[in-house]
Design a protein around this motif. Structure first.
Motif, PDB file in Angstrom:
ATOM      1  N   LEU A   1      19.956   9.434 -33.172  1.00 38.93           N
ATOM      2  CA  LEU A   1      18.836   9.214 -34.089  1.00 38.93           C
ATOM      3  C   LEU A   1      17.746   8.367 -33.438  1.00 38.93           C
ATOM      4  O   LEU A   1      16.548   8.636 -33.621  1.00 38.93           O
ATOM      5  N   ALA A   2      18.136   7.370 -32.644  1.00 40.17           N
ATOM      6  CA  ALA A   2      17.152   6.543 -31.924  1.00 40.17           C
ATOM      7  C   ALA A   2      16.380   7.382 -30.906  1.00 40.17           C
ATOM      8  O   ALA A   2      15.172   7.197 -30.728  1.00 40.17           O
TER       9      ALA A   2
ATOM     10  N   ASN B   1      10.923  14.605 -33.078  1.00 44.27           N
ATOM     11  CA  ASN B   1      11.953  15.562 -33.464  1.00 44.27           C
ATOM     12  C   ASN B   1      11.387  16.983 -33.504  1.00 44.27           C
ATOM     13  O   ASN B   1      10.707  17.350 -34.460  1.00 44.27           O
TER      14      ASN B   1
ATOM     15  N   GLU C   1      13.884   9.326 -32.833  1.00 44.30           N
ATOM     16  CA  GLU C   1      12.870   8.401 -33.349  1.00 44.30           C
ATOM     17  C   GLU C   1      11.874   8.040 -32.240  1.00 44.30           C
ATOM     18  O   GLU C   1      10.665   7.989 -32.465  1.00 44.30           O
ATOM     19  N   GLU C   2      12.396   7.817 -31.042  1.00 40.89           N
ATOM     20  CA  GLU C   2      11.552   7.426 -29.909  1.00 40.89           C
ATOM     21  C   GLU C   2      10.695   8.581 -29.396  1.00 40.89           C
ATOM     22  O   GLU C   2       9.499   8.419 -29.146  1.00 40.89           O
TER      23      GLU C   2
END
Length: 179
Positions: free
Chosen positions: A110-111, A118, A114-115
């Protein structure tokens, strides 16, 4: 004149055999291509779990009448970082991409998204790698082009670069759309 012994012929015969094998091997179209037993067959089952609160998908979504990509990736995979902007560009063009997070931990996956953003229409997690085995994965990243009936058109092992998009992915997408 010296007599030729049968054992004296062994080294030249071995050399000629190896030379012939190398010559045949060099004639292949793409020596880096990894064969896929799935090409032309229905994609294997997708046994994945949801990743966080991101939209999830399952195998039934692969046969929805639309051409799509299935991309196996992981946050710990350096080549996955390299290909990520190209996947985002394809998604921006309207290409549907389903992501399978492979042998990864949810917080790190997920990180990663997020970075970097997506590009996936939906994401599933293959924490134990079982789905990757079913799909014949050699490692990550790997990308599959799936036609509207859920059949594998082609597979690309390695990062999706601009060159790969033009030489492999885009022609496979067009071929799948034309069927």
């Amino acid at each position: 004149m010296a007599k030729i012994r049968p054992l004296m012929l062994v080294p030249p015969v071995i050399f000629l055999g190896l030379a012939a094998m190398f010559l045949v091997g060099m004639q292949r179209d793409d020596p880096d291509a990894l064969p896929s037993a799935l090409a032309g067959r229905t994609a294997p089952d997708l046994v994945v779990t949801p990743l966080g609160d991101l939209p999830a998908f399952d195998g039934s979504m692969l046969a929805d009448g639309e051409v799509k990509l299935v991309n196996f990736w992981a946050s710990w995979c350096a080549p996955c970082r390299v290909e990520h902007p190209n996947l985002e560009a394809l998604a921006a063009e309207g290409v549907t991409i389903y992501g399978v997070n492979y042998k990864d931990k949810a917080p790190q996956a997920l990180a990663f998204l997020e970075e970097l953003g997506n590009p996936y229409a939906a994401v599933g997690q293959d924490a134990d790698g079982r789905t990757g085995l079913d799909w014949g994965l050699y490692g990550v990243p790997e990308t599959f082009v799936i036609d509207g009936e859920g059949k594998v058109v082609t597979r690309f092992a390695g990062p999706v670069t601009e060159r790969v998009i033009e030489a492999t992915i885009r022609p496979a997408l067009e071929s799948a759309a034309a069927e």
